[in-house]
Design a protein around this motif. Structure first.
Motif, short mmCIF file in Angstrom:
data_model
loop_
_atom_site.label_atom_id
_atom_site.label_comp_id
_atom_site.label_asym_id
_atom_site.label_seq_id
_atom_site.Cartn_x
_atom_site.Cartn_y
_atom_site.Cartn_z
N LEU A 1 6.90 -2.51 -23.02
CA LEU A 1 6.14 -3.45 -23.84
C LEU A 1 5.87 -2.91 -25.24
N ALA A 2 5.40 -1.66 -25.34
CA ALA A 2 4.98 -1.15 -26.64
C ALA A 2 4.80 0.36 -26.59
N LYS A 3 4.69 0.96 -27.78
CA LYS A 3 4.37 2.37 -27.93
C LYS A 3 2.91 2.50 -28.39
N THR A 4 2.27 3.60 -27.97
CA THR A 4 0.84 3.76 -28.24
C THR A 4 0.53 4.99 -29.09
N ASN A 5 -0.61 4.95 -29.72
CA ASN A 5 -0.99 5.93 -30.73
C ASN A 5 -1.38 7.29 -30.16
N LEU A 6 -1.37 8.29 -31.02
CA LEU A 6 -1.63 9.68 -30.66
C LEU A 6 -1.97 10.46 -31.93
N PRO A 7 -2.50 11.66 -31.81
CA PRO A 7 -2.62 12.51 -32.99
C PRO A 7 -1.24 13.04 -33.39
N GLU A 8 -1.07 13.44 -34.61
CA GLU A 8 0.23 13.94 -35.05
C GLU A 8 0.73 15.04 -34.13
N PHE A 9 1.94 14.82 -33.60
CA PHE A 9 2.62 15.76 -32.70
C PHE A 9 1.86 16.00 -31.39
N LEU B 1 8.35 -1.87 -9.45
CA LEU B 1 7.64 -2.28 -10.66
C LEU B 1 8.38 -3.41 -11.37
N HIS B 2 9.17 -4.16 -10.63
CA HIS B 2 10.04 -5.17 -11.23
C HIS B 2 9.25 -6.21 -12.04
N GLY B 3 9.62 -6.30 -13.32
CA GLY B 3 9.03 -7.30 -14.20
C GLY B 3 7.67 -6.95 -14.76
N VAL B 4 7.15 -5.78 -14.42
CA VAL B 4 5.81 -5.38 -14.86
C VAL B 4 5.90 -4.66 -16.21
N PRO B 5 5.13 -5.08 -17.21
CA PRO B 5 5.15 -4.39 -18.50
C PRO B 5 4.49 -3.02 -18.42
N PHE B 6 4.99 -2.09 -19.21
CA PHE B 6 4.36 -0.77 -19.31
C PHE B 6 4.43 -0.28 -20.75
N THR B 7 3.51 0.58 -21.11
CA THR B 7 3.47 1.15 -22.45
C THR B 7 3.72 2.64 -22.40
N VAL B 8 4.04 3.23 -23.55
CA VAL B 8 4.48 4.62 -23.59
C VAL B 8 3.89 5.30 -24.83
N LYS B 9 3.35 6.45 -24.64
CA LYS B 9 2.84 7.27 -25.75
C LYS B 9 3.97 7.53 -26.75
N ASP B 10 3.63 7.55 -28.02
CA ASP B 10 4.66 7.58 -29.07
C ASP B 10 5.26 8.96 -29.32
N SER B 11 5.06 9.88 -28.38
CA SER B 11 5.79 11.15 -28.43
C SER B 11 6.96 11.15 -27.45
N ASP C 1 10.44 9.45 -26.13
CA ASP C 1 11.56 8.69 -26.70
C ASP C 1 11.81 7.38 -25.95
N THR C 2 12.08 6.34 -26.74
CA THR C 2 12.43 5.03 -26.21
C THR C 2 13.64 4.51 -26.99
N ALA C 3 14.71 4.21 -26.29
CA ALA C 3 15.95 3.78 -26.93
C ALA C 3 15.76 2.49 -27.71
N GLY C 4 16.11 2.53 -28.99
CA GLY C 4 16.04 1.35 -29.82
C GLY C 4 14.65 0.95 -30.28
N VAL C 5 13.66 1.73 -29.90
CA VAL C 5 12.27 1.45 -30.29
C VAL C 5 11.71 2.69 -30.98
N ALA C 6 11.12 2.52 -32.14
CA ALA C 6 10.64 3.64 -32.94
C ALA C 6 9.76 4.58 -32.14
N THR C 7 10.03 5.88 -32.29
CA THR C 7 9.23 6.94 -31.69
C THR C 7 8.90 7.91 -32.81
N GLN C 8 7.70 7.76 -33.39
CA GLN C 8 7.39 8.41 -34.66
C GLN C 8 6.48 9.63 -34.53
N ARG C 9 6.02 9.91 -33.30
CA ARG C 9 5.26 11.13 -33.02
C ARG C 9 3.98 11.25 -33.83
N GLY C 10 3.47 10.14 -34.33
CA GLY C 10 2.23 10.15 -35.09
C GLY C 10 2.33 10.85 -36.42
#
Length: 319
Positions: A120-128, A72-82, A84-93
């Motif tokens: 690339l980014a974190k994505t939205n979710l319902p709280e917890f 997956l070299h160089g390919v952007p990916f996103t992650v649900k905000d529940s 953890d991502t080092a140095g990038v906010a993970t707020q769990r909605g």
């Protein structure tokens, strides 16, 4: 070319980057531009990783230097905000965790990065993650990119909406009852709720019901799910439920004369199953049988001996 890059799946993007037909910087920038163009309406993205372009530049340097690179070299990916991502906010909605920034990546994120992926980014979710729509008091409601008046589902609805809208080629979600599969169905993408324990839950919220929770890839193609899962699976020495060391190839490495075995079922689990759903899955089973696979209807027995169906929608498994 840049606008076209947001239409390719992750496997194709990895090939283009590896052969130097495009750069990782071009791919990442194309997706950032797409976020800027459409996310004000969809509201799938909650935090952008400000270091994404810098990581893409490093990925391009590795290619230029002729170093060995991951799938997956160089390919952007996103992650649900529940997750953890080092140095990038993970707020769990949740407003309770507003601004919370982990020091370390969840194991699944670390493995995507090890495969060469660029966060690339974190994505939205319902709280917890506790709902079937992606809406919360911290970041608001995510809309379905196909119809902004409708929901992309939940709890991984921000992830499904981002991928469906071309803001991301591939990402990570979590699932308890329907949380990657429902959003995928509602936005027209693909997802995988893997067997529990195949992908470690280390670094993923919530912790308490971990024995029932799953993490899995979401993408626009089955080959992307296969590729991602091959990188994500395996024990990490921290999640006690993640113990399987069995290799996964989704049947890709089958030898001639050894047909893929498929089990399917349509019994009620959390609720009744619509007749149209039953018919559709039965038709799919027939189609697989016609391709030479060994296909049979199956059930799962409860410990007391009564039949227990594990899904209110039909499902298939293979080995």
């Amino acid at each position: 070319m840049n606008s076209e890059l947001t239409r390719y799946d992750a496997t194709r993007l990895a090939e283009l980057i590896r052969t130097r037909e495009v750069s990782s910087v071009e791919v990442v920038q194309a997706h950032l531009d797409r976020i800027g163009a459409v996310d004000s309406q969809v509201n799938a993205i909650v935090t952008i990783d400000e270091s994404a372009l810098a990581a893409a530049k490093e990925a391009d340097k590795a290619i230029g230097a002729g170093r060995e690179v991951g799938p997956l070299h160089g390919v952007p990916f996103t992650v649900k905000d529940s997750i953890d991502t080092a140095g990038v906010a993970t707020q769990r909605g949740s407003p309770i965790f507003k601004g919370r920034t982990p020091d370390t990546d969840a194991v699944s994120v670390a493995r995507m990065k090890k495969a060469g992926g660029v966060l690339l980014a974190k994505t939205n979710l319902p709280e917890f993650s506790y709902w079937i729509e992606s809406d919360n008091l911290l970041c608001g409601r995510t809309n379905n990119p196909w119809d902004l008046t409708r929901t992309p589902g939940g709890s991984s609805g921000g992830e499904s909406a981002a991928i469906a809208a071309g803001m991301s080629p591939i990402g990570l979600g979590t699932d308890l009852a329907i949380s990657v599969r429902g959003p995928a169905a509602q936005t027209g993408i693909s997802s995988l709720k893997a067997t529990h324990g195949r992908v470690p839950m280390t670094g993923i919220w919530p912790r308490a019901p971990r024995r029932f929770w799953h993490v899995g890839p979401m993408a626009r193609s089955i080959r992307d799910l296969t590729l991602a899962f091959s990188q994500l699976s395996g024990p990490d020495g921290q999640d006690a439920f993640a113990t399987s060391t069995a290799a996964f190839d989704a049947g890709m490495g089958r030898q001639p004369g050894r047909p893929l075995r498929v089990g399917w079922m349509t019994g009620p689990g959390f609720g009744p199953v619509d007749a149209e759903v039953r018919a559709t899955v039965a038709s799919a089973a027939d189609a697989l049988r016609g391709l030479g696979m060994h296909v049979e209807e199956v059930g799962i027995r409860h410990s007391k001996g009564t039949s227990l169906w594990t899904s209110s929608t039909a499902c298939m498994s293979w080995r």
